[in-house]
Design an enzyme around this catalytic site. Structure first.
Site, PDB file in Angstrom:
ATOM      1  N   TYR A 245     -17.562 -10.953  35.764  1.00 56.81           N
ATOM      2  CA  TYR A 245     -17.382 -10.117  37.500  1.00 56.81           C
ATOM      3  C   TYR A 245     -17.802  -9.159  37.634  1.00 56.81           C
ATOM      4  O   TYR A 245     -18.598  -8.532  36.229  1.00 56.81           O
ATOM      5  CB  TYR A 245     -15.857  -9.615  37.833  1.00 56.81           C
ATOM      6  CG  TYR A 245     -14.567 -11.014  37.817  1.00 56.81           C
ATOM      7  CD1 TYR A 245     -14.762 -12.054  38.673  1.00 56.81           C
ATOM      8  CD2 TYR A 245     -14.094 -11.616  36.349  1.00 56.81           C
ATOM      9  CE1 TYR A 245     -14.814 -12.867  39.069  1.00 56.81           C
ATOM     10  CE2 TYR A 245     -13.993 -13.144  36.596  1.00 56.81           C
ATOM     11  CZ  TYR A 245     -14.006 -13.248  37.707  1.00 56.81           C
ATOM     12  OH  TYR A 245     -13.096 -15.064  37.616  1.00 56.81           O
ATOM     13  N   CYS A 246     -18.012  -8.205  38.550  1.00 56.43           N
ATOM     14  CA  CYS A 246     -18.580  -7.140  38.540  1.00 56.43           C
ATOM     15  C   CYS A 246     -18.204  -6.301  38.076  1.00 56.43           C
ATOM     16  O   CYS A 246     -16.591  -6.278  38.543  1.00 56.43           O
ATOM     17  CB  CYS A 246     -18.552  -6.465  40.309  1.00 56.43           C
ATOM     18  SG  CYS A 246     -18.653  -4.941  40.931  1.00 56.43           S
TER      19      CYS A 246
END
Lengths: 79, 132
Positions: A16-17
């Protein structure tokens, strides 16, 4: 599209970011000028954020395209 | 040209705020900014070794809970990575440490120093500031 020589593909799918960006930054930091890194990311934010980062840092975006359920983003280290 | 600066003050012990503050910090440092993170109040507790090993983080709601369920790099890991890649420093608040009788060894090994507000203001001078 002309042939691109990929120095290394970084598979950051499932991360994820800002994980995918972080992986790319690591590779670019360690790499040589002229290297092309292809990032695979399933995080849709990467398709917007990575080109933004590349632009800001003055590297070169080779391509940013969707490939099924993930993105392929290639970046050339220019400095 | 002088390196643009960002200062991030982490106050809250809620995972969502810690994560947001550390995410901005890490991306800023990867984007060539000088980043100074000051950790105080309840946020400091979340950086204790015992809290991290037990993953005893307060969450505000379902986004935070999902972060713990999924394989997400958490706030302290974002800072660890950012320190390897850019100009990012993390400071613990001396007041909170004194008040709680915590030692630097109680915290994970990410803190550059334990300092007071005066010292942090010096580092933060002329920077953008984000408070979480």
């Amino acid at each position: 599209m002309s042939e691109v020589n990929i120095t290394k593909t970084i598979d950051a799918r499932g991360s994820y970011c800002p994980g995918p960006l972080m992986e790319l930054v690591k590779a670019i930091k360690r790499g040589q000028i002229g290297d092309v890194y292809e990032l695979l990311s399933s995080d849709n934010g990467s398709a917007k954020d990575v080109p933004e980062w590349v632009n800001k840092m003055g590297h070169e975006l080779v391509y940013c395209r969707e490939d099924g359920d993930f993105w392929r983003i290639a970046v050339k280290k220019t400095k | 040209m002088e390196q643009p600066k960002l200062s991030v003050i982490l106050l809250s012990g809620e995972l969502e705020k810690l994560q947001a503050g550390c995410l901005v910090s890490s991306v800023a440092s990867m984007s060539g900014m000088e980043v100074n993170v000051f950790v105080t109040m309840e946020a400091l507790k979340a950086f204790r070794k015992d809290v991290i090993s037990a993953r005893e983080f307060k969450t505000a709601g379902e986004v935070g809970r999902e972060m713990l369920n999924k394989n997400v790099d958490l706030f302290y890991q974002l800072l660890e990575n950012a320190k390897d890649m850019g100009n990012l420093k993390v400071y613990g608040c001396a007041m909170a440490m004194d008040l709680m009788e915590w030692k630097k060894e109680d915290l994970i090994d990410i803190f550059d120093d334990v300092i007071g507000v005066t010292a942090f203001l010096g580092k933060a001078a002329g920077s953008q500031v984000i408070v979480m």
